[in-house]
Design a protein around this motif. Structure first.
Motif, mmCIF file in Angstrom:
data_model
loop_
_atom_site.group_PDB
_atom_site.id
_atom_site.type_symbol
_atom_site.label_atom_id
_atom_site.label_comp_id
_atom_site.label_asym_id
_atom_site.label_seq_id
_atom_site.Cartn_x
_atom_site.Cartn_y
_atom_site.Cartn_z
ATOM 1 N N ALA A 327 -29.344 -20.458 2.686
ATOM 2 C CA ALA A 327 -28.383 -21.530 2.968
ATOM 3 C C ALA A 327 -26.944 -21.005 2.920
ATOM 4 C CB ALA A 327 -28.575 -22.670 1.979
ATOM 5 N N ARG A 328 -26.648 -20.147 1.957
ATOM 6 C CA ARG A 328 -25.299 -19.574 1.881
ATOM 7 C C ARG A 328 -24.998 -18.689 3.093
ATOM 8 N NH1 ARG A 328 -22.491 -19.747 -2.899
ATOM 9 N NH2 ARG A 328 -23.561 -20.742 -4.670
ATOM 10 N N ARG A 330 -26.303 -18.970 6.088
ATOM 11 C CA ARG A 330 -26.124 -19.824 7.259
ATOM 12 C C ARG A 330 -24.741 -20.480 7.257
ATOM 13 N NH1 ARG A 330 -31.770 -20.998 6.584
ATOM 14 N NH2 ARG A 330 -31.266 -22.673 5.137
ATOM 15 N N ARG A 331 -24.270 -20.902 6.082
ATOM 16 C CA ARG A 331 -22.936 -21.505 6.014
ATOM 17 C C ARG A 331 -21.849 -20.504 6.314
ATOM 18 N NH1 ARG A 331 -25.085 -24.365 1.438
ATOM 19 N NH2 ARG A 331 -24.185 -22.801 0.045
ATOM 20 N N SER A 332 -22.037 -19.268 5.905
ATOM 21 C CA SER A 332 -21.018 -18.245 6.159
ATOM 22 C C SER A 332 -20.954 -17.834 7.635
ATOM 23 C CB SER A 332 -21.287 -17.016 5.291
ATOM 24 O OG SER A 332 -22.528 -16.400 5.661
ATOM 25 N N LEU A 333 -22.062 -18.068 8.378
ATOM 26 C CA LEU A 333 -22.088 -17.670 9.777
ATOM 27 C C LEU A 333 -21.689 -18.797 10.727
ATOM 28 C CD1 LEU A 333 -25.388 -15.593 9.756
ATOM 29 C CD2 LEU A 333 -23.073 -14.702 9.970
ATOM 30 N N THR A 334 -21.541 -20.003 10.208
ATOM 31 C CA THR A 334 -21.174 -21.136 11.070
ATOM 32 C C THR A 334 -19.730 -21.537 10.852
ATOM 33 O OG1 THR A 334 -22.042 -22.662 9.397
ATOM 34 C CG2 THR A 334 -23.523 -22.004 11.173
#
Length: 334
Positions: A327-328, A330-334
């Motif tokens: 989850a972390r 994915r958040r860093s890539l969006t």
């Protein structure tokens, strides 16, 4: 008159009609028929009995009795590990593992006296090596092996799905034959359950992690190939048309106009497949494909449910931590 005309002008048709009603009734009848075949009524009755027994309205229930017996056998969790010293090759009591200790236990056993041909009680002494955290360490090592199986399966799936996705994308496939063939292969891989695939691969490669890695990789290739291809097909066409207009090849257009758009989605798909492979690696281990599943199957077959409880807790913690890390990312890539 004006009011009636306005009411008629603003009248809305109902969102459903006779055809919709017929479809709903047919669907309900189908669900009732299939529900009877899979014993949904019995499930509801047993669940209701369990709920009534849980709140004290009913004295006993098959569900609560079964779950209670399971909980009693799973807990307390098995953390230590006992090994008879006679089974340890080259055992040195002066060089014990960390936190380990030696225990001596006297056991009374009934044995047949060859002279009198009668059963007599005989006291025997057994020496054990006790490691307080030995079994927890063993499970952790097996869980690391499971994670390694999932990592390699995901890596092979990404490498194998890249050419499949390229040929499965309608706007980039070299020709119609390759497009149809790639789509067929992707569908075939998705249709092969990991467990069934692992059963056949165990016959080919023997027991161990190789069968697990290949079984998970083959199934994951089907999913990633489909997801990657669909994103390539639906990517914004304007950057692609701009590069194609200046004479760029298809591969250059794909690399510079498509991949930057779809890479966050590709990363999300890959992390999801990795998370799924960690969970499925425990399942394929049940048929001898390595990892923690093999240990789980062995302990379950020996009715050592406290060991099974330890394994399940470690699996849960691993999946939970992996989900947080994913989850972390994915958040860093969006």
């Amino acid at each position: 008159m004006n009011t009636q005309a306005n009411n008629t002008a603003w009248r809305l048709d109902p969102p459903y009609g006779a055809r919709t009603l017929v479809v709903v009734i047919a669907a309900l009848m189908l669900f009732l028929y299939t529900g009877q075949r899979v014993e949904m009524g019995r499930m509801a009755a047993l669940t209701l009995d369990g709920a009534l027994a849980a709140v004290g309205i009913k004295e006993q229930s098959q569900v609560t009795s079964g779950l209670g017996a399971l909980a009693d056998s799973l807990f307390p969790l098995q953390v230590s590990y006992r090994t008879e010293t006679s089974r340890i090759e080259g055992f040195d009591p002066q060089n014990l593992p960390w936190l380990a200790r030696v225990e001596t236990q006297q056991v009374t056993e009934s044995k047949l006296n060859p002279h009198t041909l009668k059963m007599e009680d005989e006291v025997s002494t057994h020496t054990y090596l006790v490691e307080p955290l030995g079994y927890l360490w063993r499970v952790a090592v097996k869980m690391i092996e499971t994670f390694e199986i999932a990592i390699w399966a995901t890596l092979l799936a990404v490498l194998g799905s890249a050419p499949l996705a390229y040929c499965s994308a309608r706007n980039y496939a070299p020709n119609r034959v390759l497009y149809v063939a790639a789509r067929a292969v992707v569908s075939l891989f998705r249709a092969m359950p990991e467990l069934i695939c692992a059963l056949f691969l165990v016959l080919a490669y023997g027991f161990g992690p190789i069968a697990g890695v290949l079984a998970l990789a083959i199934h994951s290739m089907g999913f990633l190939g489909k997801f990657y291809a669909e994103d390539v097909e639906t990517a914004d066409t304007k950057p692609q048309e701009a590069l194609a207009a200046i004479g760029s090849s298809k591969l250059r257009v794909l690399a510079y106009a498509v991949l930057p758009q779809v890479m966050p989605k590709f990363t999300g798909y890959t992390l999801y497949v990795l998370d799924r492979n960690v969970r499925m690696a425990t399942v394929v281990g049940l048929v001898g494909a390595g990892g923690i599943g093999q240990e789980l199957k062995g302990r379950y077959d020996m009715y050592q449910y406290s060991h099974v409880g330890t394994i399940l807790v470690v699996i849960f913690l691993t999946v939970f931590l992996l989900d947080q890390v994913a989850a972390r990312l994915r958040r860093s890539l969006t």
